[in-house]
Motif scaffolding. Sequence first.
Motif, PDB file in Angstrom:
ATOM      1  N   ASP A 233       0.839  -1.204   0.000  1.00  0.00           N
ATOM      2  CA  ASP A 233       0.000   0.000   0.000  1.00  0.00           C
ATOM      3  C   ASP A 233       0.872   1.251   0.000  1.00  0.00           C
ATOM      4  OD1 ASP A 233      -2.421  -1.308  -0.026  1.00  0.00           O
ATOM      5  OD2 ASP A 233      -2.790  -1.115   2.114  1.00  0.00           O
ATOM      6  N   VAL A 237       0.881   4.217  -2.749  1.00  0.00           N
ATOM      7  CA  VAL A 237       0.521   5.590  -2.368  1.00  0.00           C
ATOM      8  C   VAL A 237       1.636   6.552  -2.741  1.00  0.00           C
ATOM      9  CG1 VAL A 237       0.071   7.139  -0.431  1.00  0.00           C
ATOM     10  CG2 VAL A 237      -1.070   4.921  -0.526  1.00  0.00           C
ATOM     11  N   LEU A 250      -7.655   4.827  -0.462  1.00  0.00           N
ATOM     12  CA  LEU A 250      -6.844   3.760   0.132  1.00  0.00           C
ATOM     13  C   LEU A 250      -7.701   2.961   1.097  1.00  0.00           C
ATOM     14  CD1 LEU A 250      -4.147   2.327   0.799  1.00  0.00           C
ATOM     15  CD2 LEU A 250      -3.725   4.140   2.484  1.00  0.00           C
TER      16      LEU A 250
END
Length: 308
Positions: A233, A237, A250
């Motif tokens: 993640d 990002v 997210l």
Amino acid sequence: MRDRVPAMLLYVVQSQGSSPGRQGFAMSVDVHGTMQGSIGGGIMEHKLVQLAREKLTQLALSSSLHRQIHNKKAPQDQSGMICSGEQTVLLYPVRTTDTPAIQQLLTGLQQEQTGTLTLAPGGISFEANKLPAQDYLFRQESENEWLYQEKIGYKNHLHIIGSGHCALALSQLLRPLDFCLHLYEDRPQLNTFLANNYVHNKTQVAGYAELQTLIPEGENQYVVIMTFGYRTDDVAVRALLSKRLRFLGLLGSQKKIEKMLNDYQAEGIPPEQLQRLYAPVGLPINSQTPEEIAISIAAQLIAVKNAK
């Protein structure tokens, strides 16, 4: 016109406010009353369908524009509805000379082809693979001088990062909507990646840092990050946070999101970049299952897409 049965195209060429028929809504009606599509429903649609059928029986081959104000206090052009807002509906009698353009358009839609649809007093045309500067354009000089253009094909692109069960449920839910779906995964031969037949494009990446070059910027670009864990993640990002996107969401627990944002703030990442991140993504409806999570995310995407 099919099998030489006279038909009328009803097209919402302009809308504003709380109009039930939005720009781009369309329907057809033939002389026998067979209908497809909608321009917003209600008494307004019924009234204009009846008018279209009358024109067809009279073989009135001229097009006409009808302003519809959804307010019974309006001095003129009342639609009969009270939902406020207004719309302009084009009644266009389909001609034999329009057949090639309509066939080309229908073929393009079946093949998910992009292009420009043009309606004008002189006829219907479709230019494949040529995109207009904006999704919709309506220009009117007089009753007989007007032009309507529309971008055909997907107007919005959703990039789903990670292809687990939530991504599969989200893809299935959004497939009928106005999103071209792109799926990215860094785990080879993942079962849910292989089973996802709802997306339009699949991309196997070596790492999510590649997203920086794979995903374009733009007001029609949406991204939802839902990878396997915190580390991936974070990579995704960081690859996308500085990009100009319409939506960057997210998926994750509140605790995970707080830790990630605190780390980014400590590193000096600009607050304006962090404020653009929808995290945790989705409307707060206490969703639990992948299907419920998909509904919460889809609702938020639609809300952002339709925001003025």
